[in-house]
Design a protein around this motif. Structure first.
Motif, PDB file in Angstrom:
ATOM      1  N   ASN A  58       0.832  -1.209   0.000  1.00  0.00           N
ATOM      2  CA  ASN A  58       0.000   0.000   0.000  1.00  0.00           C
ATOM      3  C   ASN A  58       0.868   1.262   0.000  1.00  0.00           C
ATOM      4  O   ASN A  58       0.565   2.247  -0.710  1.00  0.00           O
ATOM      5  CB  ASN A  58      -0.926  -0.010   1.214  1.00  0.00           C
ATOM      6  N   LYS A  59       1.953   1.230   0.792  1.00  0.00           N
ATOM      7  CA  LYS A  59       2.855   2.381   0.792  1.00  0.00           C
ATOM      8  C   LYS A  59       3.492   2.594  -0.579  1.00  0.00           C
ATOM      9  O   LYS A  59       3.593   3.732  -1.074  1.00  0.00           O
ATOM     10  CB  LYS A  59       3.936   2.191   1.851  1.00  0.00           C
ATOM     11  N   ARG A  87       3.004   5.810  -2.917  1.00  0.00           N
ATOM     12  CA  ARG A  87       4.138   6.604  -3.392  1.00  0.00           C
ATOM     13  C   ARG A  87       4.126   6.708  -4.913  1.00  0.00           C
ATOM     14  O   ARG A  87       4.386   7.777  -5.489  1.00  0.00           O
ATOM     15  CB  ARG A  87       5.441   5.971  -2.925  1.00  0.00           C
ATOM     16  N   ALA A  88       3.817   5.578  -5.596  1.00  0.00           N
ATOM     17  CA  ALA A  88       3.754   5.605  -7.060  1.00  0.00           C
ATOM     18  C   ALA A  88       2.648   6.535  -7.540  1.00  0.00           C
ATOM     19  O   ALA A  88       2.816   7.272  -8.529  1.00  0.00           O
ATOM     20  CB  ALA A  88       3.539   4.195  -7.597  1.00  0.00           C
ATOM     21  N   ALA A  89       1.496   6.525  -6.839  1.00  0.00           N
ATOM     22  CA  ALA A  89       0.405   7.413  -7.228  1.00  0.00           C
ATOM     23  C   ALA A  89       0.793   8.878  -7.033  1.00  0.00           C
ATOM     24  O   ALA A  89       0.493   9.737  -7.877  1.00  0.00           O
ATOM     25  CB  ALA A  89      -0.843   7.077  -6.418  1.00  0.00           C
ATOM     26  N   GLU A  90       1.487   9.161  -5.923  1.00  0.00           N
ATOM     27  CA  GLU A  90       1.929  10.540  -5.690  1.00  0.00           C
ATOM     28  C   GLU A  90       2.935  10.981  -6.764  1.00  0.00           C
ATOM     29  O   GLU A  90       2.857  12.106  -7.276  1.00  0.00           O
ATOM     30  CB  GLU A  90       2.554  10.651  -4.299  1.00  0.00           C
ATOM     31  N   GLU A  91       3.888  10.075  -7.099  1.00  0.00           N
ATOM     32  CA  GLU A  91       4.850  10.429  -8.137  1.00  0.00           C
ATOM     33  C   GLU A  91       4.164  10.632  -9.485  1.00  0.00           C
ATOM     34  O   GLU A  91       4.521  11.549 -10.236  1.00  0.00           O
ATOM     35  CB  GLU A  91       5.909   9.325  -8.248  1.00  0.00           C
TER      36      GLU A  91
END
Length: 459
Positions: free
Chosen positions: A292-293, A297-301
């Motif tokens: 999930n983390k 993080r991938a979604a934020e990037e």
């Protein structure tokens, strides 16, 4: 016949003139005779013949001396030439030896350098090969260690699984032993003693269904219905133990045996649940949290990259818009008539801005030339071409192609504009009649031109 040398002790020897060969001989001693000699007649001397003979002898001697001197000079020249040739040959041999030594030294140095380079390449190749072998050995060692670690981990997992399975089975057996007496007591009847088989059948059915669930898990088949039936049998046994324990025994016995009826199948079901999750690759809570983390993080990037791309696109659009506005302002300032006409054309054609095609058409309509061309540009280009041509032909720039500044004789009529001829007062001033006469054809043409000019002035 031999000749005497011309020089003696560095002094030229005087050639004697022999008049009488007998005069060169020493006078012989005459015996002392007391007799009186008889008078003899004197011989006749031919002086001319003696002079000729003496001249012949002198010339022969001079010729011999000349031949000897020439022979000595030729011998000396031959000797000098031989010495020079020998010296030149020696110098040439020394030079060739020096060049050969230099060439040999260069070849030896080149061979040494090539051998050193070859040794260096071989050493580098050996070093790379050794490094590659060490790397391969390290990779193989790391691979073996990884395999050993994986094998050890699998062995530990297998050992833990076997231990867990053994303890689960043993716990199931203990729970069955604890729960069976109360169930047997519940079904005991002296008149119907065979009813004691019912508890055994109940616990055996739960055990058989549990094994069926294990077989379904191993075969990768649906297993939920096996587990459901096993739990139904466990709850039935727990209910029997709870009711009969409260009636015939104390509450502790009732609740203990009921718990034993549920605990054994429950622990075994936990064991099978772990096998199912490991078979299906279900992540643990820690793994799910890490996944999930990572996804967050991938979604934020991705969102940041999309925002940056949008900002960059907006910046590019603003830059294009600013460039277009600046170009429109420059056109309006430099070409006001063309810009106004282009606005009319854009409005007429339904365009909101001046496109390149509209600007080209407006430029053609107003200036009569495409963009980049105009009457001023053409004149400037022509003047520059004339200057270049004048520089190439070495002519003054002011008179190139200028008919108004071309020279013309004063007697040729100038047309309607009167010509003022007032040359400066200086030495060498022209006087009437100093111009060379024209030929007949030129005079006729000049008279015709003069008549035409006077006729035009009268009209």
């Amino acid at each position: 016949m031999t000749t005497s040398p011309p020089q003696v002790n560095g002094h030229r020897r005087r050639i004697p003139v022999i008049e009488d060969w007998q005069s060169l001989l020493a006078p012989a001693e005459e015996p002392a005779v007391a007799t009186t000699p008889e008078p003899q007649p004197e011989p006749a001397v031919d002086l001319v013949a003696e002079a000729k003979a003496d001249a012949i002898r002198t010339k022969a001697y001079a010729d011999a001396e000349e031949q000897r001197a020439r022979a000595e000079a030729e011998a000396e020249a031959v000797r000098i030439k031989a010495e020079g040739d020998a010296k030149a040959a020696e110098i040439k041999a020394v030079e060739e030896a020096r060049k050969l030594k230099i060439a040999n030294d260069k070849a030896q140095a080149r061979a040494i350098e090539e051998q050193a380079a070859r040794d260096a390449r071989i050493a580098e190749s050996e070093r790379k090969r050794a490094a590659a072998e060490r790397g391969q050995q390290d990779d193989e060692r790391a691979h073996r260690e990884q395999q050993q670690n994986e094998a050890a981990a699998e062995a530990d997992v297998a050992k833990a699984a076997n231990t867990w399975r053994f303890y689960a089975v043993m716990f199931y057996a203990v729970c069955a032993v604890v729960a069976l007496p109360v169930q047997i007591a519940a079904f005991w009847d002296p008149d119907a003693w065979w009813l004691v088989i019912a508890p055994l059948m109940l616990e055996g059915a739960a055990l058989v269904v549990t094994k069926g669930a294990a077989a379904a898990v191993a075969a990768n088949r649906p297993h939920w219905h096996y587990r459901t039936v096993a739990w139904v049998f466990a709850f039935i046994a727990a209910g029997i133990n709870l009711v009969h324990g409260l009636d015939a025994f104390d509450p502790a016995t009732a609740f203990g045996t009921a718990f034993a009826s549920l605990a054994g199948p429950g622990v075994w079901d936990l064991h099978e649940h772990g096998r199912i999750r490991r078979r299906d690759g279900v992540l643990t809570r820690r793994e799910r949290r890490a996944a999930n983390k990572t996804a967050k993080r991938a979604a934020e990037e991705k969102a940041a990259a999309k925002l940056f791309e949008a900002e960059q696109q907006a910046h590019l659009e603003n830059a294009v818009r600013d460039t277009a506005d600046k170009l429109d302002a420059d056109r309006k300032q430099m070409f006001p008539r063309v810009h106004a006409h282009a606005l009319k054309l854009a409005a007429d054609l339904g365009e909101t801005a001046i496109t390149p095609a509209i600007w080209k058409q407006a430029k053609l309509d107003v200036d009569g030339a495409p963009p980049g061309e105009s009457d001023e540009i053409l004149r400037m280009r022509n003047r520059a071409a004339e200057k270049v041509e004048a520089a190439r032909l070495n002519k003054p720039v002011s008179t190139v192609g200028d008919k108004a500044l071309s020279q013309r004789a004063s007697q040729i009529p100038a047309g309607k504009t009167p010509r003022v001829y007032n040359p400066p007062a200086r030495p060498g001033r022209r006087r009437p009649g100093d111009t060379p006469k024209y030929v007949q054809a030129a005079r006729k043409q000049a008279s015709i031109a003069a008549k035409n000019a006077s006729t035009e002035e009268q009209k």
